[in-house]
Enzyme design. Structure first.
Site, mmCIF file in Angstrom:
data_model
loop_
_atom_site.group_PDB
_atom_site.id
_atom_site.type_symbol
_atom_site.label_atom_id
_atom_site.label_comp_id
_atom_site.label_asym_id
_atom_site.label_seq_id
_atom_site.Cartn_x
_atom_site.Cartn_y
_atom_site.Cartn_z
ATOM 1 N N ASN A 412 0.806 -1.223 0.000
ATOM 2 C CA ASN A 412 0.000 0.000 0.000
ATOM 3 C C ASN A 412 0.840 1.275 0.000
ATOM 4 O OD1 ASN A 412 -2.011 1.923 0.342
ATOM 5 N ND2 ASN A 412 -3.181 0.656 1.746
ATOM 6 N N ASP A 413 1.459 1.584 1.126
ATOM 7 C CA ASP A 413 2.157 2.864 1.280
ATOM 8 C C ASP A 413 3.335 3.013 0.326
ATOM 9 O OD1 ASP A 413 0.402 3.567 3.364
ATOM 10 O OD2 ASP A 413 1.641 2.471 4.812
#
Length: 484
Positions: A412-413
């Site tokens: 994700n990040d």
């Protein structure tokens, strides 16, 4: 054994440890690195046992018993541990190193004459007090900090163990949360405790005080706990590396107390390599080491509930299979979602079937993907993914623009384009994988929940992005089946 022979043996062991570190720097040479490390440790143990002064038969009996128990536990753990649980296992190992340093320091303080650190009047040498004090402080911080890191990585204890905490169960669950736990006035508390530890260390060095020694140790345990609980899961790779460094310096400090050059050299190697790796990873996150230690990363956005609600395009395994098998180039981006689902073997099947269909497949690894340094590399190696198709971020980032598909598995990040464009984002400036430049993006995710940074990912809402909701292993297996 003569002193010269022992010195030669320790030198050979030190060379083996250096070769081990060099080998472990690459997946292709990691097996050889492990072997060098094992050989070096075996030599160091044998030399140390042969060089023990005034050793009695009972001494060797206790040592042998400890080796059998410890080696037995290590063998069982190594055979049973899942590769996805390696981060918390590493944290657990760090805690044991710290605890060993504490025990050695306590033993040296209790019986200094047996350690040969006393003057003719029976007092501990001034320099030995400094070494002992630093060793026990760093060791205690390493132990308690590593225990909390283990809890945050494990996320949940088995019910039988959790019940043992009785009324403290809610506190244990909170401490094991991967979210940052921000205590009011935490910086002031930590600074006060740190100052007290320094004053107690000076008192101990000056007066050899038992009270100072005891309080200093207890406060070191406390600050290790307090330093790690405010740190969220997003920073866990750096924390694991940092604790690795701490454990090395703790070992080096105790090496001076024991007058063991091998322990000093080994501790210095581990401490310096862990510190260098922590620095490299902080650079990869565009964050300072101090900001990581202060903790609380990503808490503001998540707590304020500022995550946007927008429409995403949900797809199916059949959609992904059709597009990927007709692509020329696919880049797979593994993240912690792959580790949680234990999807590495399904990913290997996907790699095999795409390669057979003539598709060029590469893997892109972000330096802080997963929960520890090299987490994704270890999982891919377990699934026998060829080393020559696995690339670090700086090697492959410029290829996303030529890729037909980017297949993202719960990363994700580290794929969030807001890090490049949104100056208000907590991760602004953090180098990320340029997944958004691929012609099509398939993003496997269980839900729309944010990553550890607690922020939304604009990549989800791009026209070329298709979300594949579900368990990474099951989704990937469905994609492979659809290609069959």
């Amino acid at each position: 054994m003569s002193t010269n022979l022992a010195a030669i043996g320790y030198l050979v062991a030190a060379v083996c440890f250096i070769l081990a570190l060099r080998g472990l720097s690459s997946p292709a040479t990691s097996r050889a690195g492990n072997r060098y490390g094992m050989i070096g440790m075996a030599i160091a143990i044998v030399i140390t046992l042969l060089a023990l002064p005034h050793a009695r038969a009972s001494t060797y009996l206790f040592i042998l018993l400890a080796l059998v128990i410890g080696g037995g536990i290590g063998y069982v753990v190594a055979r049973r541990i899942e590769m996805t649980a390696m981060p918390q296992l590493v944290a657990a190992f760090h805690s044991l190193v710290g605890l060993a340093a504490v025990f050695v320091a306590i033993g040296a303080f209790s019986s200094p004459a047996d350690f040969g650190i006393t003057d003719p009047d029976g007092h501990i040498h001034l320099l030995s007090r400094l070494e002992m004090g630093l060793g026990i402080i760093i060791g205690a911080i390493t132990f308690s900090g590593s225990v909390i890191a283990f809890g945050k990585l494990q996320a949940k204890l088995p019910p039988s163990i959790e019940k043992a905490f009785g009324p403290l169960q809610p506190l244990v669950r909170t401490a094991m949360s991967s979210r940052p736990i921000l205590l009011p006035g935490r910086h002031a508390i930590n600074m006060t405790i740190g100052a007290l530890i320094v004053l107690l260390l000076l008192w101990f060095i000056a007066a050899e005080s038992t009270v100072a020694f005891t309080l200093m140790t207890l406060l070191a345990f406390a600050i290790g706990f307090l330093l790690i609980i405010p740190i969220g899961g997003a920073d866990m790779p750096v924390v694991v590396s940092m604790l690795n460094s701490y454990s090395g310096w703790a070992a080096a400090g105790i090496g001076f107390t024991l007058k063991n050059p091998m322990l000093i050299v080994t501790g210095a190697l581990v401490g310096s390599s862990g510190a260098i790796l922590s620095y490299i990873m902080c650079r990869a996150m565009n964050r300072s080491f101090v900001s990581v230690i202060l903790g609380g990363f990503g808490e503001t956005a998540a707590a304020a509930g500022e995550l946007e609600e927008r429409t995403v395009k949900a797809g199916s395994a059949e959609d992904a299979a059709f597009i990927m098998e007709n692509a020329q180039k696919v880049i797979i981006v593994p993240g912690y979602g792959m580790a949680v689902a234990q999807a590495q073997h399904a990913v290997r099947e996907l790699y095999d079937i795409l390669t057979k269909k003539g598709v060029e497949v590469k893997f892109a690894i972000h330096p802080v993907a997963g929960r520890m340094p090299g987490h994704m590399n270890v999982l891919l190696a377990e699934a026998n993914i060829p080393y020559d198709v696995v690339f670090e971020m700086e090697e492959i980032n410029n290829e996303f623009g030529q890729a037909d598909v980017a297949y993202v598995i719960g990363a994700n990040d580290i794929t969030n384009p807001a890090a490049k464009t949104d100056t208000s984002s907590p991760i602004y400036g953090m180098p990320v994988l340029d997944v958004d430049k691929a012609k099509a993006v398939f993003f496997i995710k269980r839900s729309m929940a944010p990553g550890y940074a607690g922020i939304d990912n604009p990549l989800f809402y791009m026209d070329r992005t298709m979300m594949l909701f579900g368990d990474a292993k099951k989704v990937t297996e469905e994609v492979v089946k659809a290609m069959g």
